[in-house]
Write an enzyme that holds these catalytic residues in place. Structure first.
Site, PDB file in Angstrom:
ATOM      1  N   SER A   1       0.715  -1.308   0.024  1.00 50.76           N
ATOM      2  CA  SER A   1       0.002  -0.153   0.018  1.00 50.76           C
ATOM      3  C   SER A   1       0.750   1.341  -0.025  1.00 50.76           C
ATOM      4  O   SER A   1       0.192   2.196  -0.460  1.00 50.76           O
ATOM      5  CB  SER A   1      -0.793  -0.175   1.072  1.00 50.76           C
TER       6      SER A   1
ATOM      7  N   ASP B   1      -2.939   8.279   7.532  1.00 51.09           N
ATOM      8  CA  ASP B   1      -3.886   7.424   8.284  1.00 51.09           C
ATOM      9  C   ASP B   1      -3.381   6.674   9.345  1.00 51.09           C
ATOM     10  O   ASP B   1      -2.001   7.168   9.814  1.00 51.09           O
ATOM     11  CB  ASP B   1      -4.947   6.510   7.267  1.00 51.09           C
TER      12      ASP B   1
ATOM     13  N   HIS C   1      -0.309   4.928   7.164  1.00 49.17           N
ATOM     14  CA  HIS C   1       0.235   5.471   5.824  1.00 49.17           C
ATOM     15  C   HIS C   1       0.603   6.994   5.777  1.00 49.17           C
ATOM     16  O   HIS C   1       0.060   7.765   6.705  1.00 49.17           O
ATOM     17  CB  HIS C   1      -0.696   5.165   4.666  1.00 49.17           C
TER      18      HIS C   1
END
Ligand SMILES: *[C@@H]1O[C@H](CO)[C@@H](O)[C@H](O)[C@H]1NC(C)=O
Ligand SMILES: *[C@@H]1O[C@H](CO)[C@@H](O)[C@H](O)[C@H]1NC(C)=O
Length: 351
Positions: A38, A316, A319
């Site tokens: 991610s 978040d 991340h």
């Protein structure tokens, strides 16, 4: 006869336009290929059956307010490196239709959130590193040959291109650190790191065998410092050092593994981003980098994201913000200490 000549002329022009797109631009290298999780996913997971997607608001709020599937408010580390190389941002493999794939000669992104180096690392559907390389194999053997008139030209293109891998965190977050709560089958952290690094090395070798020579490897950073793991006390916020100690062997041993690989794979070149080192620098004096918050997520529970996104390290729970990605990318591209033994600029010119 005349008509025939005109047609021939037109098809020559078409071919030249195609080649111009892949070669004669001002880019420093012909292409950037991206593999990972991610941290660099640009939307592959949008097309998969998983909850690990970032295609809704507030992701992408600073990417023209467009939720592309990137796990950040804006661009990822890989996007910024592509721009610095003078390349278009590589599109995600699964968002390009099969018939259009051959037209892309400036690089593709195979990264997929919630996957890792190991096949057993996953949370819902995602592209494991094996699968990403399977797709890359198809790019090299089926799609790219349509753009090159000879095998030599394709080989040259592949050897000059850059291969960026940002992977391994989920092998801890979704795998090792979770198992530990239960059965702790995988023994000590040193052995687990060795195991991961062997798998990573054999995957890098597959890219090498297909023609890749220049690699940028982003190791596993201090996972114990992400908002999901940080320890909150009344007057301070401490990294979870227990977690950091467990993940550290990976980044400690990564340079040795690559050094070993370099001796086996002639002509290969590696750049490693030392995220532990960069993070420590930022944590020691956040204000120097423009941050006022390096512990919390900018996006609260169900709420709007913070206004001062340039001052937040995390977007978040796990991340980073575009501001953070910019710092890492700038340092890795032309700095002297973040990416070793070569920065990306030096990697471009090395041979
Ligand atoms: C961005 O998009 C979201 C969701 O579509 C919307 O609610 C918001 O108002 C938009 N923000 C801006 C600044 O356009
Ligand atoms: C992972 O799965 C792929 C098939 O999807 C297989 O080819 C590969 O050998 C597996 N890797 C490991 C380490 O088990």
């Amino acid at each position: 006869m005349f008509k025939f000549k005109v047609l021939w002329f037109i098809s020559l022009i078409t071919l030249q336009v195609l080649l111009a797109n892949s070669y004669c631009t001002k880019s420093l290298v012909p292409a950037l290929y991206v593999f990972g999780d991610s941290s660099v996913d640009a939307g592959n997971n949008n097309n998969l059956n998983t909850a690990a997607k970032a295609n809704t608001f507030p992701y992408g709020i600073d990417f023209n307010n467009c939720s592309t599937g990137r796990f950040s408010n804006g661009k990822t580390f890989a996007d910024i490196i592509a721009i610095k190389l003078g390349l278009p941002i590589p599109p995600s493999y699964l968002s390009v239709s099969e018939i259009e794939r051959y037209q892309i000669a400036s690089g593709i992104n195979y990264a997929s959130a919630s996957c890792g180096i190991l096949n057993s690392t996953r949370n819902g559907e995602c592209l494991s590193l094996d699968k990403q390389i399977e797709y890359f194999t198809s790019t090299v053997t089926k799609d790219l040959p349509r753009n090159f008139r000879s095998k030599t030209k394709l080989k040259h293109y592949l050897s000059k291109s850059i291969y960026l891998l940002s992977i391994g965190s989920n092998d801890y977050i979704l795998n090792y650190l979770r198992q530990e709560i239960g059965t702790n089958q995988d023994g000590n952290p040193e052995e687990y790191a060795d195991y991961l690094l062997r798998q990573l090395g054999s995957n890098i070798k597959k890219i090498y065998d297909l023609g890749g020579r220049k690699f940028v490897i982003i190791g596993v950073g201090p996972i114990g410092c992400i908002p999901g793991y940080i320890i909150r006390k009344s007057h301070s916020q401490d990294c979870n050092e227990d977690v950091n100690q467990k993940v550290k062997p990976f980044s400690k041993k990564l340079p040795w593994m690559l050094q070993e690989l370099k001796t086996q794979l002639s002509g290969s070149l590696f750049t490693i981003l030392d995220s532990f080192k960069v993070f420590k620098k930022i944590r020691n004096s956040p204000e120097k980098f423009g941050f006022t918050n390096i512990c919390d997520s900018c996006v609260g529970e169900g709420a709007k994201p913070c206004e001062n996104r340039k001052q937040y390290y995390f977007y978040d729970f796990g991340h980073t913000t575009e501001a953070t990605n910019e710092i890492y990318a700038n340092k890795c591209f032309s700095g002297r200490h973040a990416c070793v033994p070569l920065n990306v600029e030096q990697l471009v010119h090395a041979h």
